[in-house]
Motif scaffolding. Structure first.
Motif, PDB file in Angstrom:
ATOM      1  N   GLU A 167       0.807  -1.217   0.000  1.00 22.21           N
ATOM      2  CA  GLU A 167       0.000   0.000   0.000  1.00 22.21           C
ATOM      3  C   GLU A 167       0.842   1.270   0.000  1.00 22.21           C
ATOM      4  O   GLU A 167       0.387   2.324  -0.444  1.00 22.21           O
ATOM      5  CB  GLU A 167      -0.947  -0.007   1.203  1.00 22.21           C
ATOM      6  N   ASP A 168       2.054   1.178   0.506  1.00 21.29           N
ATOM      7  CA  ASP A 168       2.922   2.352   0.641  1.00 21.29           C
ATOM      8  C   ASP A 168       3.966   2.339  -0.473  1.00 21.29           C
ATOM      9  O   ASP A 168       4.860   1.491  -0.485  1.00 21.29           O
ATOM     10  CB  ASP A 168       3.596   2.331   2.018  1.00 21.29           C
ATOM     11  N   SER A 170       6.410   4.152  -0.926  1.00 22.13           N
ATOM     12  CA  SER A 170       7.772   4.419  -0.472  1.00 22.13           C
ATOM     13  C   SER A 170       8.549   3.121  -0.236  1.00 22.13           C
ATOM     14  O   SER A 170       9.775   3.143  -0.080  1.00 22.13           O
ATOM     15  CB  SER A 170       7.761   5.255   0.813  1.00 22.13           C
TER      16      SER A 170
END
Length: 226
Positions: A167-168, A170
């Motif tokens: 989901e991230d 980064s």
């Protein structure tokens, strides 16, 4: 490690390309009675190929009629040339340290994915020749014709994130050899965007697009993964 996924480009990043993609592009234009310069073709490497053709036609033949039909015709020839090349070339091989870094990433529980401006048809030929088709070295492969739009949109990276339940963004690193690879990584908000000098762009050219790091070999990639 914070990184969960590394997305690699193919030609020029993980697969040796001695200019064959650009040569096939130029040849496809010539067979359609059009000429485009090598440097201009190099500048659109990494884009979805139909979009790259459109960009070149817009630049060099802005008044060309039946543009959509011409794009299809050029792309059909290009795809045929590329598939023939990849299925017959004797020295098709991964770039140095490519498979080593794939293995290293897996030892650190990081997914390895490939994405490309090629269609699935051409990509399958490359995977077959390199014995990557069903290899445990690679966790996923996505092609530009499998999403709504190719690079520089983030759609391919977003689809890979969804596949791996990430989901991230980064936690994702993008690795590629062209301007559009950098733009794709930025648009996907990847944690890092890393360029390699083994493909279409020189270090000086890549510096213009400000990737987080520029490396001369995938041998050095592990230094920037945390």
């Amino acid at each position: 490690m914070n990184t969960k996924l590394v997305v690699f480009d193919m030609a020029g990043t993980t697969v040796v390309d001695k200019g064959s993609v650009a040569d096939s592009f130029i040849g496809a234009f010539l067979e359609n009675e059009l000429e485009v310069p090598f440097d201009a073709v190099q500048n659109v490497m990494g884009y979805r190929k139909t979009e790259a053709i459109r960009m070149l036609l817009d630049k060099f033949y802005p008044n060309l009629e039946n543009i959509d039909e011409r794009i299809i015709a050029i792309h059909d020839v290009f795809e045929e040339k590329m598939l023939s090349f990849y299925m017959s070339v004797q020295d098709l091989k991964p770039l140095p340290f490519t498979e080593d870094i794939f293995r290293w990433l897996h030892t650190h529980n990081i997914f390895v994915a490939l994405n490309t401006g090629f269609t699935r048809l051409v990509t399958e030929g490359i995977l077959y020749r390199l014995d990557w088709k069903n290899s445990n070295l690679i966790d996923a492969v996505i092609c530009s014709d499998e999403v709504e739009e190719g690079r520089p949109t983030p759609f391919m990276i977003n689809a890979l994130m969804k596949k791996f339940n990430i989901e991230d963004s980064s936690e994702v690193i993008k690795v590629g050899d062209t301007e559009v690879d950098v733009l794709e990584g930025r648009n996907a908000k990847c944690g890092k965007v890393i360029s390699v000098t083994t493909g279409a762009y020189t270090r000086t050219q890549l510096e213009q697009y400000a990737p987080d790091h520029i490396i001369d070999s995938l041998e050095h990639l592990a230094l920037y993964i945390h």
